[in-house]
Design a protein around this motif. Structure first.
Motif, PDB file in Angstrom:
ATOM      1  N   ARG A   2     -10.059   1.398 -15.208  1.00  0.00           N
ATOM      2  CA  ARG A   2      -9.131   2.069 -14.288  1.00  0.00           C
ATOM      3  C   ARG A   2      -8.540   3.337 -14.920  1.00  0.00           C
ATOM      4  O   ARG A   2      -8.127   4.254 -14.219  1.00  0.00           O
ATOM      5  CB  ARG A   2      -8.003   1.114 -13.929  1.00  0.00           C
ATOM      6  CG  ARG A   2      -8.442  -0.150 -13.225  1.00  0.00           C
ATOM      7  CD  ARG A   2      -8.634   0.119 -11.753  1.00  0.00           C
ATOM      8  NE  ARG A   2      -9.251  -0.996 -11.086  1.00  0.00           N
ATOM      9  CZ  ARG A   2      -8.596  -2.054 -10.629  1.00  0.00           C
ATOM     10  NH1 ARG A   2      -7.300  -2.122 -10.789  1.00  0.00           N
ATOM     11  NH2 ARG A   2      -9.231  -3.022 -10.015  1.00  0.00           N
ATOM     12  N   VAL A   3      -8.485   3.327 -16.258  1.00  0.00           N
ATOM     13  CA  VAL A   3      -7.876   4.460 -16.956  1.00  0.00           C
ATOM     14  C   VAL A   3      -8.619   5.761 -16.646  1.00  0.00           C
ATOM     15  O   VAL A   3      -8.011   6.825 -16.541  1.00  0.00           O
ATOM     16  CB  VAL A   3      -7.861   4.188 -18.484  1.00  0.00           C
ATOM     17  CG1 VAL A   3      -7.541   5.437 -19.256  1.00  0.00           C
ATOM     18  CG2 VAL A   3      -6.848   3.107 -18.801  1.00  0.00           C
ATOM     19  N   SER A   5      -9.714   6.820 -13.975  1.00  0.00           N
ATOM     20  CA  SER A   5      -9.241   7.461 -12.738  1.00  0.00           C
ATOM     21  C   SER A   5      -8.030   8.356 -12.995  1.00  0.00           C
ATOM     22  O   SER A   5      -7.713   9.235 -12.197  1.00  0.00           O
ATOM     23  CB  SER A   5      -8.895   6.402 -11.689  1.00  0.00           C
ATOM     24  OG  SER A   5      -7.682   5.758 -12.027  1.00  0.00           O
ATOM     25  N   THR A   6      -7.346   8.147 -14.126  1.00  0.00           N
ATOM     26  CA  THR A   6      -6.146   8.952 -14.403  1.00  0.00           C
ATOM     27  C   THR A   6      -6.498  10.281 -15.093  1.00  0.00           C
ATOM     28  O   THR A   6      -5.682  11.205 -15.098  1.00  0.00           O
ATOM     29  CB  THR A   6      -5.165   8.200 -15.335  1.00  0.00           C
ATOM     30  OG1 THR A   6      -5.761   8.039 -16.624  1.00  0.00           O
ATOM     31  CG2 THR A   6      -4.803   6.837 -14.781  1.00  0.00           C
ATOM     32  N   TRP A   9      -6.162  13.603 -13.247  1.00  0.00           N
ATOM     33  CA  TRP A   9      -4.753  13.914 -12.953  1.00  0.00           C
ATOM     34  C   TRP A   9      -4.027  14.353 -14.205  1.00  0.00           C
ATOM     35  O   TRP A   9      -3.175  15.242 -14.149  1.00  0.00           O
ATOM     36  CB  TRP A   9      -4.051  12.687 -12.347  1.00  0.00           C
ATOM     37  CG  TRP A   9      -4.704  12.211 -11.098  1.00  0.00           C
ATOM     38  CD1 TRP A   9      -5.296  11.007 -10.880  1.00  0.00           C
ATOM     39  CD2 TRP A   9      -4.873  12.953  -9.875  1.00  0.00           C
ATOM     40  NE1 TRP A   9      -5.808  10.947  -9.614  1.00  0.00           N
ATOM     41  CE2 TRP A   9      -5.560  12.119  -8.973  1.00  0.00           C
ATOM     42  CE3 TRP A   9      -4.500  14.225  -9.461  1.00  0.00           C
ATOM     43  CZ2 TRP A   9      -5.896  12.525  -7.687  1.00  0.00           C
ATOM     44  CZ3 TRP A   9      -4.829  14.636  -8.188  1.00  0.00           C
ATOM     45  CH2 TRP A   9      -5.512  13.792  -7.309  1.00  0.00           C
ATOM     46  N   LEU A  89       1.382  -1.355 -14.517  1.00  0.00           N
ATOM     47  CA  LEU A  89       0.106  -1.023 -13.875  1.00  0.00           C
ATOM     48  C   LEU A  89      -1.033  -1.876 -14.455  1.00  0.00           C
ATOM     49  O   LEU A  89      -0.997  -2.238 -15.633  1.00  0.00           O
ATOM     50  CB  LEU A  89      -0.208   0.467 -14.064  1.00  0.00           C
ATOM     51  CG  LEU A  89       0.789   1.439 -13.410  1.00  0.00           C
ATOM     52  CD1 LEU A  89       0.435   2.877 -13.745  1.00  0.00           C
ATOM     53  CD2 LEU A  89       0.831   1.249 -11.902  1.00  0.00           C
ATOM     54  N   PRO A  90      -2.036  -2.159 -13.624  1.00  0.00           N
ATOM     55  CA  PRO A  90      -3.121  -3.041 -14.104  1.00  0.00           C
ATOM     56  C   PRO A  90      -4.168  -2.292 -14.928  1.00  0.00           C
ATOM     57  O   PRO A  90      -5.324  -2.193 -14.529  1.00  0.00           O
ATOM     58  CB  PRO A  90      -3.707  -3.581 -12.792  1.00  0.00           C
ATOM     59  CG  PRO A  90      -3.452  -2.501 -11.802  1.00  0.00           C
ATOM     60  CD  PRO A  90      -2.205  -1.802 -12.207  1.00  0.00           C
ATOM     61  N   PHE A  91      -3.757  -1.723 -16.022  1.00  0.00           N
ATOM     62  CA  PHE A  91      -4.735  -1.127 -16.939  1.00  0.00           C
ATOM     63  C   PHE A  91      -4.256  -1.287 -18.381  1.00  0.00           C
ATOM     64  O   PHE A  91      -3.107  -1.664 -18.623  1.00  0.00           O
ATOM     65  CB  PHE A  91      -5.077   0.320 -16.594  1.00  0.00           C
ATOM     66  CG  PHE A  91      -3.934   1.323 -16.668  1.00  0.00           C
ATOM     67  CD1 PHE A  91      -2.812   1.113 -17.443  1.00  0.00           C
ATOM     68  CD2 PHE A  91      -4.004   2.508 -15.949  1.00  0.00           C
ATOM     69  CE1 PHE A  91      -1.793   2.049 -17.526  1.00  0.00           C
ATOM     70  CE2 PHE A  91      -2.982   3.448 -16.016  1.00  0.00           C
ATOM     71  CZ  PHE A  91      -1.883   3.208 -16.802  1.00  0.00           C
TER      72      PHE A  91
ATOM     73  N   GLY B 102      -5.486   5.216  -7.507  1.00  0.00           N
ATOM     74  CA  GLY B 102      -6.676   5.148  -8.363  1.00  0.00           C
ATOM     75  C   GLY B 102      -6.545   4.062  -9.421  1.00  0.00           C
ATOM     76  O   GLY B 102      -7.497   3.336  -9.698  1.00  0.00           O
ATOM     77  N   VAL B 103      -5.360   3.962  -9.980  1.00  0.00           N
ATOM     78  CA  VAL B 103      -5.132   2.945 -11.014  1.00  0.00           C
ATOM     79  C   VAL B 103      -5.310   1.536 -10.434  1.00  0.00           C
ATOM     80  O   VAL B 103      -5.739   0.615 -11.130  1.00  0.00           O
ATOM     81  CB  VAL B 103      -3.718   3.111 -11.626  1.00  0.00           C
ATOM     82  CG1 VAL B 103      -3.386   1.956 -12.541  1.00  0.00           C
ATOM     83  CG2 VAL B 103      -3.627   4.421 -12.382  1.00  0.00           C
ATOM     84  N   TYR B 104      -5.001   1.384  -9.152  1.00  0.00           N
ATOM     85  CA  TYR B 104      -5.164   0.074  -8.515  1.00  0.00           C
ATOM     86  C   TYR B 104      -6.575  -0.131  -7.972  1.00  0.00           C
ATOM     87  O   TYR B 104      -6.826  -1.084  -7.232  1.00  0.00           O
ATOM     88  CB  TYR B 104      -4.128  -0.106  -7.394  1.00  0.00           C
ATOM     89  CG  TYR B 104      -2.754  -0.399  -7.936  1.00  0.00           C
ATOM     90  CD1 TYR B 104      -2.433  -1.665  -8.407  1.00  0.00           C
ATOM     91  CD2 TYR B 104      -1.790   0.589  -8.010  1.00  0.00           C
ATOM     92  CE1 TYR B 104      -1.179  -1.935  -8.940  1.00  0.00           C
ATOM     93  CE2 TYR B 104      -0.526   0.329  -8.538  1.00  0.00           C
ATOM     94  CZ  TYR B 104      -0.238  -0.943  -8.998  1.00  0.00           C
ATOM     95  OH  TYR B 104       1.002  -1.203  -9.527  1.00  0.00           O
ATOM     96  N   GLY B 105      -7.467   0.792  -8.324  1.00  0.00           N
ATOM     97  CA  GLY B 105      -8.874   0.596  -7.996  1.00  0.00           C
ATOM     98  C   GLY B 105      -9.255   0.984  -6.580  1.00  0.00           C
ATOM     99  O   GLY B 105     -10.350   0.650  -6.115  1.00  0.00           O
TER     100      GLY B 105
END
Lengths: 243, 315
Positions: A2-3, A5-6, A9, A89-91, B102-105
């Protein structure tokens, strides 16, 4: 992952940080232009434009401060009021911190390459080895980021860490003898050569330009080795601080 | 159905006991109002419930899982609106929401759709492409909420989401919270504003000194103090009133002063109003008098002996 995706940004955030752009792009452009004007077409003993060496050292010098960008983003995301939200957050938080470090390093490299482009297209400096110069900018940026983070993780106050990174940056510029000649003794000679990231990267680029590939790789590898040695220390201190 | 629970949770910071054997259940679909004076342990409770602070003793069960309550899978069902505004000033409102989505997929078109939905939900759709640095405090708070909503959490924790904002934005937020509850989201809502809890909470928990000292619906809590009567008396100069003399009157439990208003709490049926008025008239002018029904604030005051907004009013 998931990281991942950051990452876009984080890069976008950095590119919109106008203060950083001013300090790491605007100021060097002004200084490069000023020095180019003052030095004109004066030639060095090597047969190159005197300004060529100055531009190279100047672009390298600003990489020493790239760690401040990484440090500041990491601090604001993981050690201020944002911390609570980021931690839910889930990462993986360590990976997120690492991604900020990578983004800061890449961002700093891009600024360095922009300065090289400006120096070549506008000021007439001809870089012999673009890729080699970029590689050394990257190494310098990585080492600076790691050192800055070690400093941040080692002290309580962020303000103190900021001052220490400034001392690191200015200190190595001074030790490289760019402001004034340094005393001639073993310690100073070491800190002005193999013990100085700025001298190492500058020396690697100059050696390659002079056709001394062995010496160039040696200096670059010392820098790479320094980052490999410092990285675990940074990781250890970082994990302790983020707990 | 219980969606989250804490059982016998103890947390110390050094020698200071911050949570002292807290037992708390959150039921699916409810808005649980968490009240407590400053230092009561509310924020620590939230930190333990989100896994940010490990507990010294006790168990935490999140979505039926007490072995790994803070696994990534469980975190995906959890939303947090922090007390501080934790958005990125360099990104626009839409980009901020996209970051968290995005962090939540959440990916692709769905991500864009969810971001637009979250921004519309908090009434920021017309500001989606502006940066929060130029937003008012209320708009920043609404964006803060939108960032916690894109993944449609089952449990949303809101830590004082309306601090320091205008009444219009506060109403907007309270309406949004109620709509979220109607959609089935469970909400843990902490605030310093008693009237907010009274307006939206299905159940209220009052904390003090690390312990839960009372819980129930607003009506249930108010009934616990109906053995008391409250009278508000406006006077011309409250500084002239001798509170000690008033407190000596039989049946009086508490006398508080705010500006030129005296609030007197007596035992029900004490029949001491004449005596109170006589003493006040001896010392200052009487402007008005009003008998109030007890409300949540009175419950809080009776239980903790503290005003919930003491600190804020003092600052």
């Amino acid at each position: 992952m998931r990281v991942l995706s950051t990452v876009p940004w984080t890069l976008r955030r950095m590119s919109r940080d106008y203060l950083v752009l001013l300090l790491l792009l605007g100021v060097p452009i002004v200084l490069l232009s000023l020095f180019s004007y003052l030095m004109g077409n004066a030639m060095a003993e090597s047969g190159r434009l005197l300004f060529h060496d100055t531009a190279q050292q100047m672009i390298m010098s600003f990489q020493l401060f790239s760690g401040s960008v990484v440090m500041s983003y990491l601090y604001y995301d993981l050690f201020t009021e944002k911390r609570m939200r980021i931690f839910t957050l889930p990462f993986n938080k360590s990976l997120y911190a690492f991604s900020i470090m990578l983004c800061g390093t890449v961002y700093s490299l891009v600024l360095g390459v922009l300065l090289m482009t400006y120096a070549q297209l506008v000021l007439g400096v001809v870089w012999e080895h673009w890729v080699w110069m970029s590689y050394n900018l990257l190494l310098l940026s990585v080492v600076s980021s790691i050192v800055s983070l070690i400093l941040m993780f080692s002290v309580r106050s962020f303000k103190t860490a900021e001052r220490l990174t400034e001392i690191y940056g200015v200190g190595f510029i001074v030790l490289a003898g760019l402001f004034f000649p340094m005393p001639d003794n073993a310690v100073m000679n070491f800190l002005g050569s193999y013990g100085n990231p700025l001298t190492l990267s500058d020396g690697a680029v100059t050696a390659m330009a002079n056709g001394e590939a062995g010496e160039a790789w040696l200096q670059a590898n010392v820098l790479a080795a320094a980052s490999l040695v410092l990285f675990p220390l940074m990781l250890l201190l970082g994990r302790r601080k983020m707990r | 159905m219980t969606i989250a629970s804490l059982q016998g949770v103890v947390k110390r910071y050094g020698t200071q006991l911050v949570l002292d054997g807290v037992d708390l259940d959150l039921h699916e679909g409810e808005i649980l109002g968490l009240l407590g004076p400053n230092g009561a342990g509310k924020t620590t409770l939230i930190q333990t419930l989100t896994g940010m602070t490990p507990v010294d003793r006790g168990t935490i069960n999140l979505f039926g899982d007490d072995r790994h309550p803070f696994s990534h899978a469980n975190r995906e069902k959890l939303g947090l609106v922090t007390q501080e505004i934790t958005v990125f000033d360099e990104l626009t409102a839409r980009e901020n929401v996209l970051f968290f989505a995005g962090v939540y997929g959440i990916k692709g078109e769905e991500k864009k759709r969810r971001a637009a939905e979250a921004l519309a939900f908090v009434g920021l759709e017309d500001r989606a492409d502006k940066r929060p640095a130029k937003f008012s405090g209320g708009m920043k708070r609404r964006l803060n909420i939108a960032c916690a909503l894109t993944h449609r959490p089952r449990l949303l924790i809101m830590d004082e989401p309306t601090v320091g904002i205008d009444p219009q934005s506060r109403n907007h937020i309270l309406e949004a919270v109620t709509r979220l509850r109607d959609r089935g989201t469970t909400i843990l809502y902490t605030t310093h504003y008693m009237e907010e809890v009274q307006a939206i909470a299905s159940r209220v928990v009052i904390m003090d000194q690390g312990q839960i000292i009372q819980e129930g619906t607003v009506d249930e809590l108010v009934r616990t103090i109906q053995h008391e009567e409250k009278v508000s008396i406006d006077v011309t100069d409250a500084s002239l009133v001798d509170r000690g003399r008033l407190e000596q009157i039989a049946g009086i439990k508490q006398v508080t002063v705010h500006g030129n208003k005296l609030t007197v709490i007596s035992a029900a049926g004490a029949g001491n109003l004449d005596r109170i008025i006589t003493i006040i008239k001896e010392q200052t002018g009487l402007v008005g008098i009003q008998a109030d029904k007890p409300n949540l604030e009175d419950v809080f005051l009776t239980l903790t002996g503290k005003q919930l907004r003491d600190k804020e009013e003092g600052s």
